[in-house]
Design a protein around this motif. Structure first.
Motif, PDB file in Angstrom:
ATOM      1  N   HIS A   8       0.857  -1.383   0.061  1.00 30.18           N
ATOM      2  CA  HIS A   8      -0.074   0.069   0.023  1.00 30.18           C
ATOM      3  C   HIS A   8       0.672   1.107  -0.047  1.00 30.18           C
ATOM      4  N   GLN A  14       0.542   3.466  -3.374  1.00 32.71           N
ATOM      5  CA  GLN A  14      -0.553   4.546  -3.162  1.00 32.71           C
ATOM      6  C   GLN A  14      -0.877   5.599  -3.899  1.00 32.71           C
ATOM      7  N   HIS A  24      -2.896   0.950  -5.861  1.00 28.36           N
ATOM      8  CA  HIS A  24      -3.571   1.377  -4.622  1.00 28.36           C
ATOM      9  C   HIS A  24      -5.081   0.580  -4.342  1.00 28.36           C
ATOM     10  N   HIS A  45      -5.806  -2.238  -1.447  1.00 30.20           N
ATOM     11  CA  HIS A  45      -7.067  -2.408  -0.466  1.00 30.20           C
ATOM     12  C   HIS A  45      -7.923  -3.524  -0.940  1.00 30.20           C
ATOM     13  N   GLN A  94     -12.354  -1.397   4.452  1.00 34.17           N
ATOM     14  CA  GLN A  94     -11.786  -1.285   3.128  1.00 34.17           C
ATOM     15  C   GLN A  94     -12.800  -0.939   2.104  1.00 34.17           C
ATOM     16  N   ARG A 148     -12.498   2.586   1.923  1.00 37.87           N
ATOM     17  CA  ARG A 148     -11.343   2.966   1.093  1.00 37.87           C
ATOM     18  C   ARG A 148     -11.219   2.715  -0.197  1.00 37.87           C
ATOM     19  N   LEU A 149     -11.777   1.568  -0.696  1.00 37.95           N
ATOM     20  CA  LEU A 149     -11.596   1.276  -2.141  1.00 37.95           C
ATOM     21  C   LEU A 149     -12.187   2.246  -3.140  1.00 37.95           C
ATOM     22  N   GLY A 174      -2.768   2.259   5.181  1.00 40.46           N
ATOM     23  CA  GLY A 174      -4.045   1.505   4.479  1.00 40.46           C
ATOM     24  C   GLY A 174      -4.933   0.575   5.103  1.00 40.46           C
TER      25      GLY A 174
END
Length: 113
Positions: A36, A40, A46, A50, A69, A72-73, A90
């Motif tokens: 990550h 990123q 990135h 994730h 997650q 975050r995706l 992450g």
């Protein structure tokens, strides 16, 4: 991403997938955190990191990680090229907007031209 960084990302992801296949969730996640940090600033790496963190969270039955997650995706898809908190590992155990110190070995890879 420079070539040494790209190679290190690929190696971390390959090792994480291997640990995942062996059901070594903690090791897989630690490798994904390294991947990550390395990937990123590029959308596909990135998002890939994730996605695999989500998979590990699911296998560990870690609801907090799965929720984290899932949030975050889409952020990785939208923001990777605009802004990322450098060094952030992450996982759902850290704020998604908190920059973090970068490990010396990773920083050296990221600074190579």
């Amino acid at each position: 991403m420079n070539e040494p960084q790209r190679q290190a990302f690929a190696a971390a992801m390959a090792a994480a997938r291997q640990a995942y296949r062996q059901r070594h969730w903690q090791r897989a996640f630690a490798l994904l955190e390294r991947a990550h940090v390395l990937g990123q600033t590029r959308m596909m790496p990135h998002v890939q990191s994730h996605w695999w963190m989500l998979k590990v969270g699911w296998q560990r039955r870690d609801a907090r990680e799965v929720r984290g997650q899932l949030l975050r995706l889409p952020a990785a898809m939208l923001l990777s090229r605009l802004w990322v908190p450098l060094g952030n590992t992450g996982g759902a155990n850290v704020s998604p907007v908190q920059p973090m110190p970068i490990a010396d070995d990773l920083r050296e890879l990221m600074e190579t031209d």
